[in-house]
Write a protein that holds these residues in place. Structure first.
Motif, short mmCIF file in Angstrom:
data_model
loop_
_atom_site.label_atom_id
_atom_site.label_comp_id
_atom_site.label_asym_id
_atom_site.label_seq_id
_atom_site.Cartn_x
_atom_site.Cartn_y
_atom_site.Cartn_z
N PHE A 15 0.80 -1.23 0.00
CA PHE A 15 0.00 0.00 0.00
C PHE A 15 0.83 1.28 0.00
O PHE A 15 0.29 2.37 0.12
CB PHE A 15 -0.98 0.02 1.18
CG PHE A 15 -0.33 0.01 2.53
CD1 PHE A 15 -0.03 1.18 3.17
CD2 PHE A 15 -0.03 -1.19 3.15
CE1 PHE A 15 0.57 1.18 4.42
CE2 PHE A 15 0.55 -1.21 4.40
CZ PHE A 15 0.87 -0.03 5.03
N VAL A 22 3.16 -0.91 -7.72
CA VAL A 22 1.75 -0.75 -7.32
C VAL A 22 1.13 0.43 -8.06
O VAL A 22 0.04 0.30 -8.63
CB VAL A 22 1.63 -0.56 -5.79
CG1 VAL A 22 0.21 -0.18 -5.40
CG2 VAL A 22 2.05 -1.83 -5.07
N LEU A 26 -1.86 0.23 -10.83
CA LEU A 26 -3.12 0.94 -10.60
C LEU A 26 -3.43 1.90 -11.75
O LEU A 26 -4.59 2.04 -12.15
CB LEU A 26 -3.08 1.69 -9.27
CG LEU A 26 -3.05 0.84 -8.01
CD1 LEU A 26 -2.91 1.72 -6.78
CD2 LEU A 26 -4.25 -0.05 -7.91
N VAL A 31 -7.47 2.13 -11.60
CA VAL A 31 -8.04 1.96 -10.27
C VAL A 31 -7.51 3.09 -9.40
O VAL A 31 -6.30 3.35 -9.37
CB VAL A 31 -7.63 0.59 -9.67
CG1 VAL A 31 -8.15 0.43 -8.26
CG2 VAL A 31 -8.09 -0.54 -10.56
N SER A 32 -8.40 3.77 -8.69
CA SER A 32 -7.94 4.85 -7.83
C SER A 32 -7.23 4.30 -6.61
O SER A 32 -7.46 3.17 -6.18
CB SER A 32 -9.13 5.72 -7.40
OG SER A 32 -9.96 4.99 -6.51
N PHE A 33 -6.34 5.12 -6.06
CA PHE A 33 -5.58 4.68 -4.88
C PHE A 33 -6.49 4.46 -3.68
O PHE A 33 -6.28 3.55 -2.89
CB PHE A 33 -4.48 5.70 -4.56
CG PHE A 33 -3.53 5.23 -3.50
CD1 PHE A 33 -2.69 4.15 -3.73
CD2 PHE A 33 -3.46 5.87 -2.28
CE1 PHE A 33 -1.82 3.71 -2.77
CE2 PHE A 33 -2.59 5.44 -1.31
CZ PHE A 33 -1.77 4.36 -1.55
N ARG A 35 -9.61 3.42 -3.74
CA ARG A 35 -10.29 2.12 -3.93
C ARG A 35 -9.34 0.97 -3.63
O ARG A 35 -9.74 -0.03 -3.05
CB ARG A 35 -10.79 2.05 -5.36
CG ARG A 35 -11.66 0.86 -5.62
CD ARG A 35 -12.28 0.96 -6.99
NE ARG A 35 -13.06 -0.24 -7.25
CZ ARG A 35 -13.51 -0.59 -8.42
NH1 ARG A 35 -13.28 0.17 -9.45
NH2 ARG A 35 -14.19 -1.69 -8.57
N TRP A 36 -8.07 1.10 -4.04
CA TRP A 36 -7.06 0.07 -3.77
C TRP A 36 -6.85 -0.09 -2.27
O TRP A 36 -6.76 -1.20 -1.76
CB TRP A 36 -5.76 0.43 -4.47
CG TRP A 36 -4.61 -0.44 -4.08
CD1 TRP A 36 -3.54 -0.08 -3.34
CD2 TRP A 36 -4.44 -1.82 -4.40
NE1 TRP A 36 -2.71 -1.14 -3.19
CE2 TRP A 36 -3.23 -2.24 -3.82
CE3 TRP A 36 -5.19 -2.75 -5.10
CZ2 TRP A 36 -2.75 -3.53 -3.94
CZ3 TRP A 36 -4.71 -4.04 -5.21
CH2 TRP A 36 -3.52 -4.42 -4.63
N PHE A 39 -9.61 -2.02 -0.68
CA PHE A 39 -9.53 -3.43 -1.03
C PHE A 39 -8.41 -4.14 -0.26
O PHE A 39 -8.58 -5.26 0.21
CB PHE A 39 -9.29 -3.56 -2.53
CG PHE A 39 -9.00 -4.97 -2.98
CD1 PHE A 39 -10.02 -5.89 -3.07
CD2 PHE A 39 -7.71 -5.36 -3.27
CE1 PHE A 39 -9.77 -7.19 -3.48
CE2 PHE A 39 -7.44 -6.65 -3.68
CZ PHE A 39 -8.47 -7.57 -3.78
N VAL A 40 -7.27 -3.49 -0.12
CA VAL A 40 -6.08 -4.16 0.38
C VAL A 40 -5.95 -4.11 1.91
O VAL A 40 -5.25 -4.94 2.49
CB VAL A 40 -4.82 -3.62 -0.33
CG1 VAL A 40 -4.34 -2.32 0.28
CG2 VAL A 40 -3.71 -4.64 -0.34
#
Length: 62
Positions: A15, A22, A26, A31-33, A35-36, A39-40
């Motif tokens: 992250f 990463v 992304l 994929v926005s940070f 949102r990541w 998820f993570v």
């Protein structure tokens, strides 16, 4: 000590916004940070708990 360092380094790289792999992935996947991170974070917390248990077990048995 080396195992603890390597484990923490790998965990933080999932992250860390300055980790190029990463951020590049992304960007390619659009994929926005934020949102990541949503998820993570459960994965990071679960892995951190498992790592703490395994490192504690290794320290007690050696």
């Amino acid at each position: 000590m080396v195992t603890a360092y390597q484990s923490a380094n790998g965990l933080v790289n999932l992250f860390n916004p300055t980790f190029a792999v990463v951020m590049g992935g992304l960007a390619i996947g659009r994929v926005s940070f934020d949102r990541w991170l949503r998820f993570v974070m459960p994965l990071v917390i679960g892995l951190a708990i498992i790592l703490m248990l395994l490192l504690s077990l290794g320290a007690m048995t050696s």
